[in-house]
Enzyme design. Structure first.
Site, PDB file in Angstrom:
ATOM      1  N   LYS A  76      -3.416  -3.271   4.720  1.00  0.00           N
ATOM      2  CA  LYS A  76      -2.872  -2.680   3.507  1.00  0.00           C
ATOM      3  C   LYS A  76      -3.217  -1.200   3.533  1.00  0.00           C
ATOM      4  CE  LYS A  76      -4.280  -1.660  -0.004  1.00  0.00           C
ATOM      5  NZ  LYS A  76      -4.378  -0.239  -0.495  1.00  0.00           N
TER       6      LYS A  76
ATOM      7  N   THR B  53      -8.033   1.629   8.871  1.00  0.00           N
ATOM      8  CA  THR B  53      -7.206   1.960   7.732  1.00  0.00           C
ATOM      9  C   THR B  53      -7.909   1.487   6.478  1.00  0.00           C
ATOM     10  OG1 THR B  53      -4.993   1.902   6.823  1.00  0.00           O
ATOM     11  CG2 THR B  53      -5.842  -0.142   7.747  1.00  0.00           C
TER      12      THR B  53
ATOM     13  N   GLU C  90       2.831   6.528   0.503  1.00  0.00           N
ATOM     14  CA  GLU C  90       3.290   6.735  -0.866  1.00  0.00           C
ATOM     15  C   GLU C  90       4.352   7.831  -0.924  1.00  0.00           C
ATOM     16  OE1 GLU C  90      -0.777   5.327  -3.160  1.00  0.00           O
ATOM     17  OE2 GLU C  90      -0.411   7.462  -2.837  1.00  0.00           O
TER      18      GLU C  90
ATOM     19  N   THR D 162      -1.958  -2.547  -2.958  1.00  0.00           N
ATOM     20  CA  THR D 162      -2.071  -1.750  -4.181  1.00  0.00           C
ATOM     21  C   THR D 162      -0.745  -1.025  -4.410  1.00  0.00           C
ATOM     22  OG1 THR D 162      -3.206  -0.010  -2.902  1.00  0.00           O
ATOM     23  CG2 THR D 162      -4.582  -1.535  -4.177  1.00  0.00           C
TER      24      THR D 162
ATOM     25  N   SER E  40      -2.604   4.314 -14.881  1.00  0.00           N
ATOM     26  CA  SER E  40      -1.966   3.961 -16.158  1.00  0.00           C
ATOM     27  C   SER E  40      -1.260   2.615 -16.071  1.00  0.00           C
ATOM     28  CB  SER E  40      -0.977   5.044 -16.564  1.00  0.00           C
ATOM     29  OG  SER E  40       0.042   5.178 -15.608  1.00  0.00           O
TER      30      SER E  40
ATOM     31  N   ASN F 287       0.682   9.015  -7.766  1.00  0.00           N
ATOM     32  CA  ASN F 287      -0.746   9.268  -7.949  1.00  0.00           C
ATOM     33  C   ASN F 287      -1.082   9.850  -9.311  1.00  0.00           C
ATOM     34  OD1 ASN F 287      -2.356   8.625  -5.360  1.00  0.00           O
ATOM     35  ND2 ASN F 287      -0.427   9.487  -4.645  1.00  0.00           N
TER      36      ASN F 287
END
Length: 389
Positions: A166, A177, A261, A140, A389, A384
Site C-alpha cells: 500500500k 514502501t 496521490e 489509505t 477531514s 492532502n
C-alpha cells in the site's frame, strides 16, 4: 500458495464504512525478515516490530489502516502489544509470533475497543483466497489494491511468491514502501531471506518517489513457511529466488508510483555515464524529487532546464558541456547543446504518454542508476489538504 491465509474486514477504525483491518496467517511458524523506516519519528508497531524480528520467526501479521498509532507514547506501544496478544489468543499461538503494522493519521490513539471487537471475526473468516481483501483493507488514499505474484522453480521444486503493498502519498522510502508484505512457501533461512529482501528493496522501493516524504510507519515484512517443500540447494537457486523477489517488489513499486496521490504519469529517470554509481543515484534521486520537474511533467512541458538544474545541484560531479538529455528517443540536449524548438515540440508529444523515460548521459564514467517518480498535480494538494477531514 501453500499454507497461508488472508483476510480483510471492516473494524470501524476509519471514519468511512470501508475495510480497514487485515491479517496474514501462516499455518506453521515461518522464517521472517523485515525492514523499517529510517525516520527518527517511528510508529509503535515499528518499535515492536524491530524487537520481534530479531527472532527471525513469525506466524501472523495484523494490519490496520486509518490510524498510524504513531506519536502515541507508551500507550501506543501497549496498544500494539495488545493487538498482537489478542490476535495470538484468537489464533492459539504465542504472542511473540505476531507482528503488527499500522497506517493512517499520526497522533490519534488506536481505538482498541473496536480492534478488540473485530479480531475474532478477522481470524474466523480467514481464507487462502482472501488476499484481495487483505490488500484492500490496508489502503489509505490509494485508489487500487496492489498485488504481485510469481510462480518460480528451483532445483528443489516449485514455489510461489506473493507481494502486497500500500502506498500513494508520503512516499520517498528509505528502506521499503509505506507498507509491504511478501509471503512465499519456499524453505529459506531467515538470514538469507533478510539479505535477499534488502537487495530487492534497494532495487525497487528505494528507487521510488511520489512526494519526497519518508513515512513514520514504513515497513516491509517477508514470511517463508517452506510448505511447498521447495528448498534452495545451491547458489544458482539463491540467484533465481532473488530474481523472482526482485520482480515482485519492482512491480509493486511501479504500482505505488503509478497510484501516487493525484498522479497522471509514471516517469523513469535513467542516469548514465556518471563518474560513479553513487553520483548517478544522487542525480536520479534529485531529479525525481524536484517539484519543478514534477509539475513540468504534469503540464507536458519538456522543460529540460529544470532537469539539468536539478542534476547540477545534486552534489554529483558534472560537466555541463558534455551532457546528453533525451525524452524517449528525442534529444533535447546533445553534447551540452540545446537542440532547438523543433526538438521540444517532439518531446512534448512523448510527454503525452502515461509512462515516460528520461535519460541523462553525463559521459564521465560507467556510473548508472535510475529512479521512478510521478507528476505533481492540483489533485495532490486537494487530497492532502483534506486528508484528516
Amino acid at each position: 500458495m501453500k499454507g497461508f491465509k488472508f483476510n480483510g474486514i471492516k473494524a470501524g477504525i476509519k471514519k468511512k464504512d470501508v475495510m480497514d483491518f487485515g491479517i496474514i496467517f501462516s499455518e506453521k511458524p515461518a522464517t521472517a525478515a523485515a525492514l523499517f523506516t529510517q525516520n527518527k519519528v517511528v510508529a509503535a508497531p515499528v518499535i515492536l516490530g524491530r524487537e520481534r524480528i530479531k527472532a527471525g520467526v513469525c506466524q501472523a501479521v495484523v494490519v490496520n489502516s486509518g490510524n498510524a498509532n504513531c506519536f502515541t507514547g507508551k500507550k501506543g506501544v501497549k496498544d500494539a502489544e495488545q493487538t498482537a496478544a489478542l490476535t495470538a489468543h484468537a489464533l492459539h499461538i504465542a504472542p511473540e509470533l505476531v507482528m503488527v503494522a499500522s497506517t493512517g493519521v499520526i497522533g490519534a490513539p488506536l481505538p482498541m475497543d473496536r480492534v478488540e471487537k473485530a479480531i475474532p471475526d478477522l481470524v474466523d473468516t480467514m481464507e487462502p483466497d482472501r488476499v484481495d481483501a487483505f490488500a484492500t483493507a490496508i489502503l489509505t488514499t490509494d485508489t487500487t489494491a496492489k498485488i504481485s505474484t510469481r510462480e518460480c522453480r528451483v532445483k528443489g521444486g516449485r514455489f510461489t511468491i506473493t507481494g502486497v503493498a500500500k502506498g500513494s502519498g508520503m512516499i520517498k522510502p528509505n528502506m521499503a514502501t509505506m507498507l509491504s508484505f511478501v509471503v512465499t512457501d519456499l524453505d529459506i533461512s531467515s538470514i538469507l531471506l533478510q539479505s535477499c529482501l534488502k537487495k530487492a528493496c534497494d532495487r525497487s522501493f528505494n528507487r521510488i518517489c511520489v512526494d519526497g516524504d519518508t513515512s513514520t510507519n514504513d515497513t516491509v515484512i517477508a514470511l517463508a513457511n517452506g510448505m511447498s517443500k521447495a528448498v534452495l540447494e545451491d547458489s544458482d537457486d539463491s540467484i533465481e529466488f532473488q530474481r523472482c523477489l526482485d520482480e515482485v517488489l519492482l512491480e509493486l513499486s511501479r504500482m505505488v508510483v503509478r497510484d501516487g496521490e493525484g498522479a497522471t504519469k509514471l516517469v523513469k529517470i535513467q542516469v548514465e555515464g556518471a563518474a560513479t554509481p553513487e553520483d548517478a543515484l544522487k542525480i536520479a534521486e534529485t531529479v525525481a524529487q524536484s517539484n519543478l520537474v514534477k509539475t513540468a511533467v504534469y503540464g507536458e512541458d519538456p522543460n529540460w532546464g529544470r532537469i539539468i538544474a536539478a542534476a547540477g545541484r545534486s552534489g554529483a560531479a558534472m560537466e555541463p558541456d558534455t551532457v546528453d538529455l533525451r525524452f524517449g528517443d528525442v534529444f533535447l540536449v546533445k553534447d551540452g547543446t540545446w537542440q532547438g524548438t523543433a526538438a521540444e515540440v517532439e518531446a512534448a508529444k512523448v510527454m503525452q504518454d502515461k509512462e515516460i523515460e528520461i535519460v541523462l548521459d553525463l559521459k564521465m564514467g560507467q556510473g548508472r542508476d535510475w529512479y521512478l517518480f510521478c507528476d505533481f498535480s492540483e489533485e495532490y494538494v486537494k487530497i492532502n489538504a483534506d486528508y484528516r477531514s
